[in-house]
Scaffold this motif. Structure first.
Motif, short mmCIF file in Angstrom:
data_model
loop_
_atom_site.label_atom_id
_atom_site.label_comp_id
_atom_site.label_asym_id
_atom_site.label_seq_id
_atom_site.Cartn_x
_atom_site.Cartn_y
_atom_site.Cartn_z
N HIS A 75 0.85 -1.19 0.00
CA HIS A 75 0.00 0.00 0.00
C HIS A 75 0.88 1.24 0.00
O HIS A 75 1.33 1.72 1.03
CB HIS A 75 -0.92 -0.03 1.22
CG HIS A 75 -1.85 1.14 1.29
ND1 HIS A 75 -2.46 1.70 0.19
CD2 HIS A 75 -2.30 1.87 2.36
CE1 HIS A 75 -3.23 2.71 0.55
NE2 HIS A 75 -3.15 2.83 1.86
N ALA A 76 1.14 1.76 -1.22
CA ALA A 76 2.01 2.93 -1.38
C ALA A 76 1.24 4.21 -1.65
O ALA A 76 1.83 5.30 -1.68
CB ALA A 76 3.01 2.68 -2.50
N ILE A 114 2.17 -4.91 3.27
CA ILE A 114 3.31 -4.00 3.41
C ILE A 114 2.79 -2.58 3.27
O ILE A 114 2.29 -2.20 2.20
CB ILE A 114 4.39 -4.30 2.35
CG1 ILE A 114 4.88 -5.75 2.47
CG2 ILE A 114 5.55 -3.31 2.48
CD1 ILE A 114 5.68 -6.23 1.28
N GLY A 115 2.89 -1.81 4.33
CA GLY A 115 2.49 -0.41 4.29
C GLY A 115 3.71 0.49 4.11
O GLY A 115 4.85 0.08 4.37
N THR A 161 -1.94 -12.84 8.73
CA THR A 161 -1.31 -11.87 7.83
C THR A 161 -0.05 -11.30 8.46
O THR A 161 -0.10 -10.71 9.54
CB THR A 161 -2.28 -10.71 7.51
OG1 THR A 161 -3.47 -11.23 6.91
CG2 THR A 161 -1.64 -9.71 6.57
N SER A 162 1.09 -11.47 7.80
CA SER A 162 2.32 -10.85 8.28
C SER A 162 2.34 -9.39 7.81
O SER A 162 1.89 -9.07 6.71
CB SER A 162 3.56 -11.60 7.80
OG SER A 162 3.74 -11.43 6.41
N PHE A 163 2.89 -8.52 8.64
CA PHE A 163 2.79 -7.08 8.41
C PHE A 163 4.14 -6.41 8.52
O PHE A 163 4.86 -6.58 9.51
CB PHE A 163 1.80 -6.48 9.42
CG PHE A 163 1.78 -4.98 9.45
CD1 PHE A 163 1.56 -4.23 8.31
CD2 PHE A 163 1.99 -4.30 10.65
CE1 PHE A 163 1.55 -2.84 8.34
CE2 PHE A 163 1.96 -2.91 10.71
CZ PHE A 163 1.74 -2.18 9.55
N ALA A 164 4.51 -5.64 7.49
CA ALA A 164 5.73 -4.84 7.50
C ALA A 164 5.38 -3.40 7.18
O ALA A 164 4.43 -3.12 6.43
CB ALA A 164 6.74 -5.37 6.49
N ILE A 216 11.89 -2.00 -0.89
CA ILE A 216 10.51 -2.34 -0.52
C ILE A 216 10.07 -3.61 -1.22
O ILE A 216 9.40 -4.47 -0.61
CB ILE A 216 9.57 -1.16 -0.85
CG1 ILE A 216 9.93 0.04 0.03
CG2 ILE A 216 8.11 -1.55 -0.64
CD1 ILE A 216 9.23 1.33 -0.36
N ALA A 217 10.44 -3.78 -2.49
CA ALA A 217 10.08 -5.00 -3.21
C ALA A 217 10.65 -6.25 -2.54
O ALA A 217 10.03 -7.32 -2.55
CB ALA A 217 10.56 -4.91 -4.66
N SER A 218 11.82 -6.12 -1.92
CA SER A 218 12.43 -7.28 -1.26
C SER A 218 11.61 -7.76 -0.07
O SER A 218 11.71 -8.92 0.35
CB SER A 218 13.86 -6.96 -0.83
OG SER A 218 13.89 -6.10 0.32
N LEU A 219 10.78 -6.87 0.48
CA LEU A 219 9.94 -7.25 1.62
C LEU A 219 8.86 -8.26 1.23
O LEU A 219 8.32 -8.95 2.10
CB LEU A 219 9.28 -6.01 2.23
CG LEU A 219 10.23 -5.03 2.94
CD1 LEU A 219 9.49 -3.74 3.28
CD2 LEU A 219 10.81 -5.65 4.21
N VAL A 220 8.56 -8.35 -0.05
CA VAL A 220 7.58 -9.35 -0.50
C VAL A 220 8.05 -10.75 -0.16
O VAL A 220 7.26 -11.60 0.24
CB VAL A 220 7.35 -9.22 -2.03
CG1 VAL A 220 6.48 -10.37 -2.55
CG2 VAL A 220 6.71 -7.87 -2.36
#
Length: 279
Positions: A75-76, A114-115, A161-164, A216-220
């Motif tokens: 969510h960007a 991912i926020g 749901t995992s959250f970053a 940020i993409a690596s957090l996927v």
């Protein structure tokens, strides 16, 4: 390969996230305003587009349908109109609309959310900002971002749901708004115009937006949870930045340091320490 839904993918940061996520081999679902896909600069292969005039006005039911088959949400999206977003009431609409998206993600059993937040959630100034640093937002924008982070942390804690939460520091690069520091320096110095600046002694953590998108993409894939500082970890003064750019044109003489007052809410130092896990 995951099915990743991204909001704000046509924005300054969002387009870099979308490019990096696609480059990592994932399928994309992009929530965009009508006609904005061409702004992103990615292949339309295995990309699903959902158009809406205002994603923050959409209902939880709308999001439940949009999230069908989604593994990960990034969510960007946010309202960041230059010159007004820090204190705009639009921040409240963004907060409320984001909570409806998150509720739909929770109900749909989305595996990962991912926020995207901001370094201004921290208490500033600070030359060594870890994710454990004290929080202390001073604008409506940063207060709304922190409020969303805290709400999502609570809502996702007891779920699968995992959250970053990716906290952005000072970004520059492709697609940057022309009124920001880097484009303004390049435009004026290249045309021989003087550049009026404050004293230039403030310390900042600058990061190329392309690298921020990759981080940020690596957090996927890396599964990291909680707040993550998206930063370079290196502090430079605004004077150093301006002089480096001026040297490209041989025009340090055009830099008028001290000719502009510093903004009263502009902190003396903002430098992060990254805690991004490797993948």
């Amino acid at each position: 390969m995951k099915q990743v839904l991204i909001t704000g993918a046509s924005g300054f940061v969002g387009r870099q996230i979308a490019r990096s996520v696609q480059a990592r081999g994932h399928r994309l679902t992009l929530v965009l305003r009508p006609g904005r896909f061409t702004d992103i600069g990615i292949s339309d292969d295995q990309v699903r587009i959902i158009e809406t005039d205002d994603l923050f006005a959409e209902s939880t039911a709308w999001w439940l349908e949009a999230l069908a088959g989604i593994d990960t949400v990034i969510h960007a999206a946010w309202s960041v109109v230059p010159g007004r977003y820090l204190d705009s009431l639009d921040n409240i609409d963004c907060l409320v609309g984001s909570l409806r998206l998150a509720e739909a993600a929770r109900r749909n059993g989305v595996a990962r959310f991912i926020g995207v937040g901001t370094c201004f959630e921290y208490r500033l100034p600070n030359e060594r900002i870890t994710v454990e640093a004290p929080l202390g937002p001073v604008t409506l924008y940063s207060t709304a971002k922190l409020g969303l982070y805290e709400q999502l942390e609570i809502r996702f804690k007891a779920t699968a749901t995992s959250f970053a939460w990716a906290r952005l520091f000072y970004l520059f690069g492709e697609g940057e708004h022309p009124t920001r520091l880097f484009p303004t320096l390049h435009r004026k110095l290249s045309s021989g115009e003087p550049m009026q600046l404050s004293s230039g002694d403030k310390l900042r953590d600058f990061l190329d937006v392309r690298e921020a998108g990759r981080m940020i993409a690596s957090l996927v894939e890396n599964g990291q949870e909680g707040p993550v500082n998206i930063c370079s970890g290196q502090g430079v003064t605004l004077r150093e930045v301006a002089e480096t750019i001026a040297d490209r044109y041989g025009r340090r003489d055009l830099l008028a340091f001290g000719s502009q007052p510093a903004h009263p809410r502009d902190p003396m130092a903002v430098v992060g320490i990254s805690n991004l896990a490797s993948t």
